[in-house]
Design a protein around this motif. Structure first.
Motif, PDB file in Angstrom:
ATOM      1  N   TYR A   1      42.459  37.497  36.138  1.00  0.00           N
ATOM      2  CA  TYR A   1      41.482  36.734  35.372  1.00  0.00           C
ATOM      3  C   TYR A   1      40.100  37.267  35.734  1.00  0.00           C
ATOM      4  O   TYR A   1      39.962  38.081  36.649  1.00  0.00           O
ATOM      5  CB  TYR A   1      41.587  35.226  35.635  1.00  0.00           C
ATOM      6  CG  TYR A   1      41.346  34.811  37.075  1.00  0.00           C
ATOM      7  CD1 TYR A   1      40.077  34.422  37.498  1.00  0.00           C
ATOM      8  CD2 TYR A   1      42.376  34.810  37.995  1.00  0.00           C
ATOM      9  CE1 TYR A   1      39.853  34.046  38.814  1.00  0.00           C
ATOM     10  CE2 TYR A   1      42.159  34.424  39.314  1.00  0.00           C
ATOM     11  CZ  TYR A   1      40.895  34.044  39.716  1.00  0.00           C
ATOM     12  OH  TYR A   1      40.676  33.681  41.014  1.00  0.00           O
TER      13      TYR A   1
ATOM     14  N   TYR B   1      35.971  36.366  36.699  1.00  0.00           N
ATOM     15  CA  TYR B   1      35.106  35.281  37.170  1.00  0.00           C
ATOM     16  C   TYR B   1      33.777  35.832  37.661  1.00  0.00           C
ATOM     17  O   TYR B   1      33.649  37.018  37.957  1.00  0.00           O
ATOM     18  CB  TYR B   1      35.793  34.456  38.259  1.00  0.00           C
ATOM     19  CG  TYR B   1      35.739  35.055  39.654  1.00  0.00           C
ATOM     20  CD1 TYR B   1      34.854  34.549  40.600  1.00  0.00           C
ATOM     21  CD2 TYR B   1      36.571  36.094  40.020  1.00  0.00           C
ATOM     22  CE1 TYR B   1      34.807  35.081  41.881  1.00  0.00           C
ATOM     23  CE2 TYR B   1      36.540  36.626  41.293  1.00  0.00           C
ATOM     24  CZ  TYR B   1      35.646  36.125  42.218  1.00  0.00           C
ATOM     25  OH  TYR B   1      35.589  36.668  43.480  1.00  0.00           O
TER      26      TYR B   1
ATOM     27  N   TYR C   1      40.865  30.598  27.865  1.00  0.00           N
ATOM     28  CA  TYR C   1      40.945  29.576  28.908  1.00  0.00           C
ATOM     29  C   TYR C   1      39.722  29.721  29.804  1.00  0.00           C
ATOM     30  O   TYR C   1      39.232  30.832  30.026  1.00  0.00           O
ATOM     31  CB  TYR C   1      42.214  29.749  29.738  1.00  0.00           C
ATOM     32  CG  TYR C   1      43.471  29.425  28.977  1.00  0.00           C
ATOM     33  CD1 TYR C   1      43.915  28.112  28.861  1.00  0.00           C
ATOM     34  CD2 TYR C   1      44.206  30.429  28.367  1.00  0.00           C
ATOM     35  CE1 TYR C   1      45.056  27.810  28.149  1.00  0.00           C
ATOM     36  CE2 TYR C   1      45.361  30.142  27.662  1.00  0.00           C
ATOM     37  CZ  TYR C   1      45.778  28.829  27.557  1.00  0.00           C
ATOM     38  OH  TYR C   1      46.911  28.538  26.847  1.00  0.00           O
ATOM     39  N   TYR C   2      39.247  28.593  30.314  1.00  0.00           N
ATOM     40  CA  TYR C   2      38.133  28.624  31.260  1.00  0.00           C
ATOM     41  C   TYR C   2      38.411  27.675  32.418  1.00  0.00           C
ATOM     42  O   TYR C   2      39.158  26.706  32.295  1.00  0.00           O
ATOM     43  CB  TYR C   2      36.801  28.299  30.574  1.00  0.00           C
ATOM     44  CG  TYR C   2      36.683  26.884  30.051  1.00  0.00           C
ATOM     45  CD1 TYR C   2      36.103  25.882  30.821  1.00  0.00           C
ATOM     46  CD2 TYR C   2      37.151  26.548  28.782  1.00  0.00           C
ATOM     47  CE1 TYR C   2      35.996  24.581  30.345  1.00  0.00           C
ATOM     48  CE2 TYR C   2      37.044  25.258  28.298  1.00  0.00           C
ATOM     49  CZ  TYR C   2      36.467  24.285  29.087  1.00  0.00           C
ATOM     50  OH  TYR C   2      36.368  22.995  28.621  1.00  0.00           O
ATOM     51  N   HIS C   3      37.802  27.976  33.574  1.00  0.00           N
ATOM     52  CA  HIS C   3      37.973  27.200  34.806  1.00  0.00           C
ATOM     53  C   HIS C   3      36.590  27.067  35.431  1.00  0.00           C
ATOM     54  O   HIS C   3      35.937  28.067  35.717  1.00  0.00           O
ATOM     55  CB  HIS C   3      38.927  27.948  35.746  1.00  0.00           C
ATOM     56  CG  HIS C   3      39.378  27.174  36.926  1.00  0.00           C
ATOM     57  ND1 HIS C   3      38.590  26.948  38.024  1.00  0.00           N
ATOM     58  CD2 HIS C   3      40.568  26.588  37.185  1.00  0.00           C
ATOM     59  CE1 HIS C   3      39.271  26.258  38.922  1.00  0.00           C
ATOM     60  NE2 HIS C   3      40.472  26.023  38.435  1.00  0.00           N
ATOM     61  N   MET C   4      36.141  25.830  35.628  1.00  0.00           N
ATOM     62  CA  MET C   4      34.810  25.565  36.176  1.00  0.00           C
ATOM     63  C   MET C   4      34.950  24.514  37.278  1.00  0.00           C
ATOM     64  O   MET C   4      34.828  23.326  37.030  1.00  0.00           O
ATOM     65  CB  MET C   4      33.867  25.080  35.077  1.00  0.00           C
ATOM     66  CG  MET C   4      33.680  26.065  33.952  1.00  0.00           C
ATOM     67  SD  MET C   4      32.736  25.411  32.556  1.00  0.00           S
ATOM     68  CE  MET C   4      31.099  25.264  33.297  1.00  0.00           C
TER      69      MET C   4
ATOM     70  N   LEU D   1      28.764  27.661  31.314  1.00  0.00           N
ATOM     71  CA  LEU D   1      29.489  28.675  30.564  1.00  0.00           C
ATOM     72  C   LEU D   1      29.095  28.523  29.099  1.00  0.00           C
ATOM     73  O   LEU D   1      29.090  27.411  28.571  1.00  0.00           O
ATOM     74  CB  LEU D   1      30.999  28.493  30.729  1.00  0.00           C
ATOM     75  CG  LEU D   1      31.899  29.475  29.992  1.00  0.00           C
ATOM     76  CD1 LEU D   1      31.679  30.905  30.476  1.00  0.00           C
ATOM     77  CD2 LEU D   1      33.365  29.073  30.167  1.00  0.00           C
TER      78      LEU D   1
ATOM     79  N   TRP E   1      42.637  24.794  34.555  1.00  0.00           N
ATOM     80  CA  TRP E   1      42.284  25.629  33.411  1.00  0.00           C
ATOM     81  C   TRP E   1      42.230  24.749  32.164  1.00  0.00           C
ATOM     82  O   TRP E   1      43.081  23.884  31.975  1.00  0.00           O
ATOM     83  CB  TRP E   1      43.322  26.729  33.201  1.00  0.00           C
ATOM     84  CG  TRP E   1      43.252  27.832  34.211  1.00  0.00           C
ATOM     85  CD1 TRP E   1      44.050  27.984  35.310  1.00  0.00           C
ATOM     86  CD2 TRP E   1      42.362  28.947  34.205  1.00  0.00           C
ATOM     87  NE1 TRP E   1      43.707  29.121  35.984  1.00  0.00           N
ATOM     88  CE2 TRP E   1      42.669  29.742  35.327  1.00  0.00           C
ATOM     89  CE3 TRP E   1      41.330  29.363  33.362  1.00  0.00           C
ATOM     90  CZ2 TRP E   1      41.993  30.919  35.623  1.00  0.00           C
ATOM     91  CZ3 TRP E   1      40.654  30.528  33.661  1.00  0.00           C
ATOM     92  CH2 TRP E   1      40.979  31.293  34.778  1.00  0.00           C
TER      93      TRP E   1
ATOM     94  N   ILE F   1      30.021  36.058  25.992  1.00  0.00           N
ATOM     95  CA  ILE F   1      30.513  34.995  26.864  1.00  0.00           C
ATOM     96  C   ILE F   1      29.694  35.098  28.136  1.00  0.00           C
ATOM     97  O   ILE F   1      29.759  36.101  28.849  1.00  0.00           O
ATOM     98  CB  ILE F   1      32.016  35.144  27.155  1.00  0.00           C
ATOM     99  CG1 ILE F   1      32.808  35.107  25.849  1.00  0.00           C
ATOM    100  CG2 ILE F   1      32.484  34.058  28.127  1.00  0.00           C
ATOM    101  CD1 ILE F   1      34.281  35.432  26.002  1.00  0.00           C
TER     102      ILE F   1
ATOM    103  N   ALA G   1      28.360  33.381  31.804  1.00  0.00           N
ATOM    104  CA  ALA G   1      28.512  32.421  32.899  1.00  0.00           C
ATOM    105  C   ALA G   1      27.226  32.444  33.721  1.00  0.00           C
ATOM    106  O   ALA G   1      26.736  33.515  34.082  1.00  0.00           O
ATOM    107  CB  ALA G   1      29.706  32.789  33.767  1.00  0.00           C
TER     108      ALA G   1
ATOM    109  N   ILE H   1      32.857  30.399  38.113  1.00  0.00           N
ATOM    110  CA  ILE H   1      33.298  30.141  36.743  1.00  0.00           C
ATOM    111  C   ILE H   1      34.239  31.271  36.359  1.00  0.00           C
ATOM    112  O   ILE H   1      33.893  32.444  36.512  1.00  0.00           O
ATOM    113  CB  ILE H   1      32.111  30.071  35.773  1.00  0.00           C
ATOM    114  CG1 ILE H   1      31.182  28.899  36.128  1.00  0.00           C
ATOM    115  CG2 ILE H   1      32.603  29.949  34.328  1.00  0.00           C
ATOM    116  CD1 ILE H   1      29.902  28.864  35.318  1.00  0.00           C
TER     117      ILE H   1
ATOM    118  N   VAL I   1      37.242  32.912  33.452  1.00  0.00           N
ATOM    119  CA  VAL I   1      37.790  32.929  32.091  1.00  0.00           C
ATOM    120  C   VAL I   1      39.062  33.771  32.104  1.00  0.00           C
ATOM    121  O   VAL I   1      39.222  34.672  32.927  1.00  0.00           O
ATOM    122  CB  VAL I   1      36.781  33.481  31.056  1.00  0.00           C
ATOM    123  CG1 VAL I   1      35.585  32.549  30.927  1.00  0.00           C
ATOM    124  CG2 VAL I   1      36.335  34.890  31.385  1.00  0.00           C
TER     125      VAL I   1
END
Length: 139
Positions: free
Chosen positions: A28, A30, A61-64, A72, A97, A114, A116, A126, A128
């Motif tokens: 992924y 980040y 998908y995103y993870h914060m 983001l 996610w 995109i 961050a 952050i 993605v």
């Protein structure tokens, strides 16, 4: 160290922030928020292809996760026009996610961005994953 996008397997380098692994597959992307970065540092993924004049569906998908997580954004820019923000999320969203589907009107002179933006300390990674651009509108 300059801010940037990193490709990783497993956890990010900081504790209590970032995902434990990819949502889909092995890798992924980040933005690393550890020192010496400063609040507001950013990293961007920018498209580099020519598109047809139509509405596309951006799926990702995103993870914060982290108490000081930044922002983001999904943006487009056509030629030298001002950047248009189509979606924005800020702050800690929890250790999971999330999926995003977003319709983007695009033409052959449009860039997809995109971005961050780092929060106030290292608890602000952050990530993605699995970014796909479909040549149709989202359902």
């Amino acid at each position: 160290m300059m801010p940037g996008i990193f490709f990783v397997i497993g956890k990010t380098h900081s504790t209590i922030t970032g995902p434990n692994g990819a949502k889909v597959g092995t890798y992924y992307k980040y933005i690393e928020a550890s020192q010496p970065q400063v609040t507001g540092d950013n990293a961007k993924l920018v498209s580099n292809r020519v598109f047809k004049d139509e509405t596309y569906c951006l799926s990702m998908y995103y993870h914060m996760y982290g108490q000081t997580t930044g922002t983001l954004k999904i943006q487009t820019r056509t030629g030298n026009d001002t950047t248009v923000t189509h979606w924005k999320k800020s702050g800690n969203q929890g250790d999971q996610w999330y999926s995003l589907e977003l319709n983007l009107p695009i033409n052959d002179n449009t860039e997809i961005i995109i971005e961050a933006i780092r929060g106030s300390d290292f608890y602000s990674d952050i990530a993605v994953d699995y970014i796909v651009l479909w040549p149709i509108a989202c359902p």
